[in-house]
Design a protein around this motif. Structure first.
Motif, PDB file in Angstrom:
ATOM      1  N   GLU A  12      29.111  -8.167 -21.475  1.00 44.85           N
ATOM      2  CA  GLU A  12      28.606  -8.283 -22.840  1.00 44.85           C
ATOM      3  C   GLU A  12      27.690  -9.501 -22.895  1.00 44.85           C
ATOM      4  O   GLU A  12      28.028 -10.563 -22.377  1.00 44.85           O
ATOM      5  CB  GLU A  12      29.744  -8.463 -23.834  1.00 44.85           C
ATOM      6  CG  GLU A  12      29.254  -8.573 -25.265  1.00 44.85           C
ATOM      7  CD  GLU A  12      30.356  -8.859 -26.252  1.00 44.85           C
ATOM      8  OE1 GLU A  12      30.189  -8.472 -27.407  1.00 44.85           O
ATOM      9  OE2 GLU A  12      31.356  -9.483 -25.876  1.00 44.85           O
ATOM     10  N   THR A  13      26.545  -9.349 -23.548  1.00 46.41           N
ATOM     11  CA  THR A  13      25.582 -10.430 -23.681  1.00 46.41           C
ATOM     12  C   THR A  13      25.554 -10.875 -25.136  1.00 46.41           C
ATOM     13  O   THR A  13      25.365 -10.061 -26.030  1.00 46.41           O
ATOM     14  CB  THR A  13      24.175  -9.960 -23.265  1.00 46.41           C
ATOM     15  OG1 THR A  13      24.258  -9.387 -21.969  1.00 46.41           O
ATOM     16  CG2 THR A  13      23.198 -11.098 -23.237  1.00 46.41           C
ATOM     17  N   LEU A  14      25.762 -12.169 -25.354  1.00 46.69           N
ATOM     18  CA  LEU A  14      25.752 -12.726 -26.705  1.00 46.69           C
ATOM     19  C   LEU A  14      24.562 -13.661 -26.835  1.00 46.69           C
ATOM     20  O   LEU A  14      24.369 -14.553 -25.998  1.00 46.69           O
ATOM     21  CB  LEU A  14      27.052 -13.495 -26.964  1.00 46.69           C
ATOM     22  CG  LEU A  14      28.329 -12.691 -26.774  1.00 46.69           C
ATOM     23  CD1 LEU A  14      29.530 -13.602 -26.826  1.00 46.69           C
ATOM     24  CD2 LEU A  14      28.439 -11.605 -27.819  1.00 46.69           C
ATOM     25  N   TYR A  15      23.764 -13.469 -27.882  1.00 48.44           N
ATOM     26  CA  TYR A  15      22.581 -14.282 -28.119  1.00 48.44           C
ATOM     27  C   TYR A  15      22.862 -15.283 -29.223  1.00 48.44           C
ATOM     28  O   TYR A  15      23.630 -15.017 -30.139  1.00 48.44           O
ATOM     29  CB  TYR A  15      21.389 -13.403 -28.501  1.00 48.44           C
ATOM     30  CG  TYR A  15      21.053 -12.383 -27.450  1.00 48.44           C
ATOM     31  CD1 TYR A  15      20.421 -12.760 -26.282  1.00 48.44           C
ATOM     32  CD2 TYR A  15      21.378 -11.044 -27.619  1.00 48.44           C
ATOM     33  CE1 TYR A  15      20.117 -11.834 -25.305  1.00 48.44           C
ATOM     34  CE2 TYR A  15      21.079 -10.115 -26.646  1.00 48.44           C
ATOM     35  CZ  TYR A  15      20.447 -10.513 -25.496  1.00 48.44           C
ATOM     36  OH  TYR A  15      20.156  -9.592 -24.543  1.00 48.44           O
ATOM     37  N   GLU A  16      22.218 -16.430 -29.152  1.00 50.93           N
ATOM     38  CA  GLU A  16      22.459 -17.492 -30.123  1.00 50.93           C
ATOM     39  C   GLU A  16      22.039 -17.098 -31.533  1.00 50.93           C
ATOM     40  O   GLU A  16      22.718 -17.382 -32.496  1.00 50.93           O
ATOM     41  CB  GLU A  16      21.705 -18.751 -29.703  1.00 50.93           C
ATOM     42  CG  GLU A  16      21.878 -19.903 -30.669  1.00 50.93           C
ATOM     43  CD  GLU A  16      21.073 -21.100 -30.263  1.00 50.93           C
ATOM     44  OE1 GLU A  16      20.402 -21.663 -31.144  1.00 50.93           O
ATOM     45  OE2 GLU A  16      21.104 -21.470 -29.092  1.00 50.93           O
ATOM     46  N   ASN A  17      20.913 -16.413 -31.664  1.00 52.88           N
ATOM     47  CA  ASN A  17      20.374 -16.137 -32.988  1.00 52.88           C
ATOM     48  C   ASN A  17      20.836 -14.805 -33.572  1.00 52.88           C
ATOM     49  O   ASN A  17      20.263 -14.337 -34.548  1.00 52.88           O
ATOM     50  CB  ASN A  17      18.850 -16.207 -32.965  1.00 52.88           C
ATOM     51  CG  ASN A  17      18.248 -15.262 -31.955  1.00 52.88           C
ATOM     52  OD1 ASN A  17      18.945 -14.504 -31.295  1.00 52.88           O
ATOM     53  ND2 ASN A  17      16.941 -15.311 -31.818  1.00 52.88           N
ATOM     54  N   MET A  93      26.845 -14.730 -21.365  1.00 50.45           N
ATOM     55  CA  MET A  93      27.272 -13.441 -20.836  1.00 50.45           C
ATOM     56  C   MET A  93      28.716 -13.582 -20.381  1.00 50.45           C
ATOM     57  O   MET A  93      29.077 -14.588 -19.774  1.00 50.45           O
ATOM     58  CB  MET A  93      26.398 -13.033 -19.653  1.00 50.45           C
ATOM     59  CG  MET A  93      24.940 -12.885 -19.990  1.00 50.45           C
ATOM     60  SD  MET A  93      23.924 -12.525 -18.559  1.00 50.45           S
ATOM     61  CE  MET A  93      23.981 -10.749 -18.582  1.00 50.45           C
ATOM     62  N   HIS A  94      29.510 -12.577 -20.709  1.00 50.19           N
ATOM     63  CA  HIS A  94      30.864 -12.599 -20.175  1.00 50.19           C
ATOM     64  C   HIS A  94      31.282 -11.208 -19.732  1.00 50.19           C
ATOM     65  O   HIS A  94      30.860 -10.202 -20.293  1.00 50.19           O
ATOM     66  CB  HIS A  94      31.862 -13.231 -21.152  1.00 50.19           C
ATOM     67  CG  HIS A  94      32.316 -12.349 -22.260  1.00 50.19           C
ATOM     68  ND1 HIS A  94      31.571 -12.107 -23.371  1.00 50.19           N
ATOM     69  CD2 HIS A  94      33.467 -11.667 -22.416  1.00 50.19           C
ATOM     70  CE1 HIS A  94      32.230 -11.306 -24.176  1.00 50.19           C
ATOM     71  NE2 HIS A  94      33.380 -11.017 -23.622  1.00 50.19           N
ATOM     72  N   VAL A  95      32.096 -11.207 -18.691  1.00 48.05           N
ATOM     73  CA  VAL A  95      32.540  -9.965 -18.074  1.00 48.05           C
ATOM     74  C   VAL A  95      33.711  -9.417 -18.857  1.00 48.05           C
ATOM     75  O   VAL A  95      34.698 -10.109 -19.112  1.00 48.05           O
ATOM     76  CB  VAL A  95      32.933 -10.205 -16.594  1.00 48.05           C
ATOM     77  CG1 VAL A  95      33.513  -8.954 -15.983  1.00 48.05           C
ATOM     78  CG2 VAL A  95      31.727 -10.682 -15.808  1.00 48.05           C
ATOM     79  N   ILE A  96      33.620  -8.158 -19.242  1.00 45.11           N
ATOM     80  CA  ILE A  96      34.699  -7.487 -19.963  1.00 45.11           C
ATOM     81  C   ILE A  96      35.649  -6.820 -18.982  1.00 45.11           C
ATOM     82  O   ILE A  96      36.853  -6.827 -19.183  1.00 45.11           O
ATOM     83  CB  ILE A  96      34.119  -6.460 -20.951  1.00 45.11           C
ATOM     84  CG1 ILE A  96      33.295  -7.192 -22.000  1.00 45.11           C
ATOM     85  CG2 ILE A  96      35.216  -5.644 -21.592  1.00 45.11           C
ATOM     86  CD1 ILE A  96      32.504  -6.298 -22.891  1.00 45.11           C
ATOM     87  N   GLY A  97      35.102  -6.259 -17.904  1.00 45.91           N
ATOM     88  CA  GLY A  97      35.956  -5.610 -16.934  1.00 45.91           C
ATOM     89  C   GLY A  97      35.206  -5.188 -15.686  1.00 45.91           C
ATOM     90  O   GLY A  97      33.974  -5.157 -15.659  1.00 45.91           O
ATOM     91  N   VAL A  98      35.988  -4.881 -14.670  1.00 45.77           N
ATOM     92  CA  VAL A  98      35.453  -4.412 -13.390  1.00 45.77           C
ATOM     93  C   VAL A  98      36.156  -3.108 -13.056  1.00 45.77           C
ATOM     94  O   VAL A  98      37.364  -2.981 -13.252  1.00 45.77           O
ATOM     95  CB  VAL A  98      35.697  -5.448 -12.274  1.00 45.77           C
ATOM     96  CG1 VAL A  98      35.190  -4.939 -10.944  1.00 45.77           C
ATOM     97  CG2 VAL A  98      35.048  -6.768 -12.617  1.00 45.77           C
TER      98      VAL A  98
END
Length: 140
Positions: A12-17, A93-98
């Protein structure tokens, strides 16, 4: 003949704005390769370069699925966690799963988005309740 074993990483990608950035899969693959090169050098990039591929990317949900070799999942996971901007836009960015199959990765993405939608609806209802209480209307 040895079968090539790959893993699929849901990110998942999280943007500041809080708005969706129109990045494509090719740009994200370049960012991932640059991150691996910065943190692990040429050896890390050489290990990961031949089998790194962005299989799916959705700019609306900010989720992507990345394929890499089974042996190099931790290497890529670490590089993903270290990314903090893309083209000057502050990003997390953080990994949700593999998963071992892309189908299982898609199922995990669906469950994650269902939870997100439920949490969003609940938050929205709670905010509407607070607004109605401020106006003097007590709704239960």
């Amino acid at each position: 003949m040895v079968k090539f074993k790959s893993r699929y990483i849901l990110v998942e990608t999280l943007y500041e704005n809080e708005r969706n950035q129109p990045f494509d899969g090719g740009k994200i693959a370049i960012v991932l390769k640059n991150a691996v090169e910065n943190f692990f050098g040429d050896v890390g990039l050489g290990k990961l370069n031949k089998n790194l591929q962005v299989k799916y990317m959705n700019n609306y949900t900010n989720m992507l699925i990345v394929r890499c070799g089974k042996e190099f999942v931790k290497l890529l996971w670490t590089a993903i966690a270290m990314i903090n901007n893309i083209d000057g836009v502050k990003t997390r960015m953080h990994v949700i799963g593999v998963s071992g199959t892309i189908k299982r990765c898609e199922m995990r993405a669906k469950k994650f988005l269902e939870k997100w939608i439920c949490n969003y609806e609940q938050l929205k209802r709670n905010n509407e309740m607070k607004i109605s209480n401020i106006d003097g209307n007590i709704d239960k």
